[in-house]
Design a protein around this motif. Structure first.
Motif, PDB file in Angstrom:
ATOM      1  N   MET A   1     -44.449  87.169 -76.662  1.00 40.56           N
ATOM      2  CA  MET A   1     -45.573  86.970 -75.742  1.00 40.56           C
ATOM      3  C   MET A   1     -45.232  85.854 -74.755  1.00 40.56           C
ATOM      4  N   SER A   2     -45.425  86.093 -73.469  1.00 44.68           N
ATOM      5  CA  SER A   2     -45.046  85.113 -72.453  1.00 44.68           C
ATOM      6  C   SER A   2     -46.006  83.926 -72.451  1.00 44.68           C
ATOM      7  N   THR A   3     -45.483  82.768 -72.073  1.00 49.47           N
ATOM      8  CA  THR A   3     -46.291  81.558 -71.989  1.00 49.47           C
ATOM      9  C   THR A   3     -47.065  81.548 -70.678  1.00 49.47           C
ATOM     10  N   PRO A   4     -48.372  81.260 -70.719  1.00 51.12           N
ATOM     11  CA  PRO A   4     -49.153  81.225 -69.475  1.00 51.12           C
ATOM     12  C   PRO A   4     -48.591  80.199 -68.503  1.00 51.12           C
ATOM     13  N   LEU A   5     -48.679  80.508 -67.225  1.00 52.25           N
ATOM     14  CA  LEU A   5     -48.198  79.596 -66.193  1.00 52.25           C
ATOM     15  C   LEU A   5     -49.026  78.321 -66.190  1.00 52.25           C
ATOM     16  N   ASP A   6     -48.364  77.184 -66.230  1.00 57.95           N
ATOM     17  CA  ASP A   6     -49.025  75.884 -66.183  1.00 57.95           C
ATOM     18  C   ASP A   6     -49.207  75.498 -64.713  1.00 57.95           C
ATOM     19  N   LEU A   7     -50.376  75.813 -64.153  1.00 55.70           N
ATOM     20  CA  LEU A   7     -50.615  75.572 -62.735  1.00 55.70           C
ATOM     21  C   LEU A   7     -50.632  74.083 -62.413  1.00 55.70           C
ATOM     22  N   LYS A   8     -51.097  73.276 -63.344  1.00 59.53           N
ATOM     23  CA  LYS A   8     -51.130  71.828 -63.116  1.00 59.53           C
ATOM     24  C   LYS A   8     -49.717  71.273 -62.980  1.00 59.53           C
ATOM     25  N   ALA A   9     -48.812  71.716 -63.854  1.00 58.31           N
ATOM     26  CA  ALA A   9     -47.429  71.252 -63.790  1.00 58.31           C
ATOM     27  C   ALA A   9     -46.751  71.754 -62.525  1.00 58.31           C
ATOM     28  N   LEU A  10     -47.040  73.007 -62.147  1.00 61.39           N
ATOM     29  CA  LEU A  10     -46.461  73.570 -60.924  1.00 61.39           C
ATOM     30  C   LEU A  10     -46.928  72.781 -59.706  1.00 61.39           C
ATOM     31  N   LYS A  11     -48.199  72.421 -59.682  1.00 61.38           N
ATOM     32  CA  LYS A  11     -48.723  71.653 -58.553  1.00 61.38           C
ATOM     33  C   LYS A  11     -48.027  70.293 -58.468  1.00 61.38           C
ATOM     34  N   ALA A  12     -47.818  69.654 -59.620  1.00 69.36           N
ATOM     35  CA  ALA A  12     -47.157  68.351 -59.632  1.00 69.36           C
ATOM     36  C   ALA A  12     -45.735  68.466 -59.090  1.00 69.36           C
ATOM     37  N   ARG A  13     -45.042  69.543 -59.443  1.00 66.34           N
ATOM     38  CA  ARG A  13     -43.688  69.769 -58.939  1.00 66.34           C
ATOM     39  C   ARG A  13     -43.704  69.974 -57.434  1.00 66.34           C
ATOM     40  N   GLN A  14     -44.644  70.779 -56.971  1.00 67.39           N
ATOM     41  CA  GLN A  14     -44.731  71.047 -55.538  1.00 67.39           C
ATOM     42  C   GLN A  14     -45.077  69.779 -54.762  1.00 67.39           C
ATOM     43  N   GLN A  15     -45.988  68.999 -55.300  1.00 65.47           N
ATOM     44  CA  GLN A  15     -46.388  67.768 -54.628  1.00 65.47           C
ATOM     45  C   GLN A  15     -45.199  66.824 -54.486  1.00 65.47           C
ATOM     46  N   ALA A  16     -44.385  66.750 -55.549  1.00 68.99           N
ATOM     47  CA  ALA A  16     -43.187  65.911 -55.495  1.00 68.99           C
ATOM     48  C   ALA A  16     -42.190  66.448 -54.475  1.00 68.99           C
ATOM     49  N   ALA A  17     -42.085  67.772 -54.390  1.00 66.27           N
ATOM     50  CA  ALA A  17     -41.157  68.377 -53.428  1.00 66.27           C
ATOM     51  C   ALA A  17     -41.561  68.070 -51.996  1.00 66.27           C
ATOM     52  N   TRP A  18     -42.856  68.232 -51.687  1.00 65.28           N
ATOM     53  CA  TRP A  18     -43.314  67.994 -50.319  1.00 65.28           C
ATOM     54  C   TRP A  18     -43.289  66.522 -49.958  1.00 65.28           C
ATOM     55  N   ALA A  19     -43.359  65.652 -50.961  1.00 62.79           N
ATOM     56  CA  ALA A  19     -43.291  64.214 -50.695  1.00 62.79           C
ATOM     57  C   ALA A  19     -41.858  63.741 -50.509  1.00 62.79           C
ATOM     58  N   SER A  20     -40.897  64.563 -50.923  1.00 62.75           N
ATOM     59  CA  SER A  20     -39.490  64.204 -50.740  1.00 62.75           C
ATOM     60  C   SER A  20     -39.060  64.534 -49.311  1.00 62.75           C
ATOM     61  N   GLY A  21     -37.937  63.986 -48.896  1.00 62.77           N
ATOM     62  CA  GLY A  21     -37.496  64.204 -47.522  1.00 62.77           C
ATOM     63  C   GLY A  21     -38.536  63.637 -46.562  1.00 62.77           C
ATOM     64  N   ASP A  22     -38.749  64.331 -45.446  1.00 68.75           N
ATOM     65  CA  ASP A  22     -39.807  63.964 -44.504  1.00 68.75           C
ATOM     66  C   ASP A  22     -40.142  65.226 -43.712  1.00 68.75           C
ATOM     67  N   TYR A  23     -41.133  65.961 -44.201  1.00 69.91           N
ATOM     68  CA  TYR A  23     -41.484  67.233 -43.589  1.00 69.91           C
ATOM     69  C   TYR A  23     -41.805  67.094 -42.102  1.00 69.91           C
ATOM     70  N   ALA A  24     -42.286  65.930 -41.707  1.00 68.94           N
ATOM     71  CA  ALA A  24     -42.676  65.746 -40.310  1.00 68.94           C
ATOM     72  C   ALA A  24     -41.529  66.020 -39.339  1.00 68.94           C
ATOM     73  N   VAL A  25     -40.296  65.803 -39.777  1.00 66.75           N
ATOM     74  CA  VAL A  25     -39.135  66.066 -38.909  1.00 66.75           C
ATOM     75  C   VAL A  25     -39.100  67.544 -38.517  1.00 66.75           C
ATOM     76  N   ILE A  26     -39.414  68.422 -39.469  1.00 69.72           N
ATOM     77  CA  ILE A  26     -39.473  69.851 -39.172  1.00 69.72           C
ATOM     78  C   ILE A  26     -40.839  70.222 -38.624  1.00 69.72           C
ATOM     79  N   GLY A  27     -41.889  69.616 -39.217  1.00 66.29           N
ATOM     80  CA  GLY A  27     -43.250  69.989 -38.857  1.00 66.29           C
ATOM     81  C   GLY A  27     -43.567  69.824 -37.384  1.00 66.29           C
ATOM     82  N   THR A  28     -43.075  68.759 -36.770  1.00 67.94           N
ATOM     83  CA  THR A  28     -43.386  68.536 -35.353  1.00 67.94           C
ATOM     84  C   THR A  28     -42.842  69.651 -34.462  1.00 67.94           C
ATOM     85  N   THR A  29     -41.787  70.318 -34.892  1.00 68.17           N
ATOM     86  CA  THR A  29     -41.236  71.412 -34.083  1.00 68.17           C
ATOM     87  C   THR A  29     -42.147  72.636 -34.092  1.00 68.17           C
ATOM     88  N   LEU A  30     -43.100  72.682 -35.030  1.00 70.65           N
ATOM     89  CA  LEU A  30     -43.973  73.846 -35.189  1.00 70.65           C
ATOM     90  C   LEU A  30     -45.305  73.678 -34.461  1.00 70.65           C
TER      91      LEU A  30
END
Length: 270
Positions: A1-30
């Protein structure tokens, strides 16, 4: 039986990803995408507008330039700071506030328009994010979205990343938000009308190597993907990205112009 997706953990990973680098460098071009969306939503002076998952504020600034009362939100405070710097430089009045699109701290029907460019599509709980956008938008108001399509260049870029760094089992691809039928399913009974059209944004760089260098350094998801791989696996990812980029380059061998399709959608709230 598969383990349910941990949305809280996924969100924490995504938040860390978007906080890394500096999205604004790419974002301003959009920025052009935010301007187009503001026009598609027919934003009016003094209307109350909420920008969710606003990043460094492209749609925020576009709405503020049209005289709207704008609140710009994201769950990454560093990105909001970049947006605030831009608003101050243009002497635009905007309220910036850290907020999670899946749990917006605003009253039902508080806004005339709720907008997002390449932002809300990355929410882990897509159904909950759609419910929140609809909840805070007044009846007759507009929900304006710009989302990368599955078949477009950025959709394919994320697919390539996923081939090297697989997402958690059960995670829904963000590019679902770039499919009109999926949007109709997500917003369901909240839709009074939905007008959607496919648009193109052109990424402009010197070469595939230049594109990868910029995205690897500044764009959180690509930055994190490379950082998670050993040198051999990182080289394999770089080769696949180079192939994808060159296959989509329409500028010839001396430069790089890569069209990327996105869905521009305006939902009139029932």
């Amino acid at each position: 039986m598969s383990t349910p997706l941990d949305l809280k953990a996924l969100k924490a990973r995504q938040q860390a990803a978007w906080a890394s680098g500096d999205y604004a460098v790419i974002g301003t071009t959009l920025q052009l995408v935010g301007e187009r969306l503001a026009e598609a939503c027919d934003l009016r002076w003094d209307e109350k507008v909420l920008d969710v998952a606003a990043g460094n504020g492209n749609a925020t600034l576009a709405a503020a330039r049209r005289g709207c009362q704008v609140r710009s939100t994201d769950y990454v405070a560093e990105l909001l700071k970049r947006g605030e710097e831009r608003a101050q430089a243009e002497r635009l009045k905007v309220v910036f506030e850290v907020a999670d699109v899946e749990a917006l701290p605003y009253a039902d029907g508080a806004y005339d328009a709720v907008i997002s460019t390449f932002g809300v599509m990355f929410a882990p709980d897509q159904a909950q994010a759609a419910r929140e956008l609809a909840r805070v938008c007044r009846p007759g108001g507009r929900i304006g979205l710009a989302n990368w399509t599955p078949q477009g260049f950025i959709g394919q870029l994320f697919k390539t990343l996923g081939g090297h760094v697989p997402p958690p089992a059960g995670a829904l691809p963000p590019s679902r938000w770039g499919d009109e039928e999926q949007l109709r399913s997500l917003f369901a009974d909240s839709i009074g009308a939905l007008n959607a059209s496919r648009q193109q944004f052109n990424f402009r760089y010197r070469s595939a190597a230049h594109f990868i260098e910029v995205f690897r350094t500044w764009y959180g998801p690509v930055h994190k993907a490379f950082a998670s791989l050993d040198s051999e696996a990182a080289s394999a990812l770089e080769r696949d990205l180079t192939q994808l980029i060159n296959d989509n380059n329409v500028a010839g061998p001396s430069s790089l112009v890569v069209p990327s399709e996105y869905l521009e959608a305006v939902i009139t709230r029932r």
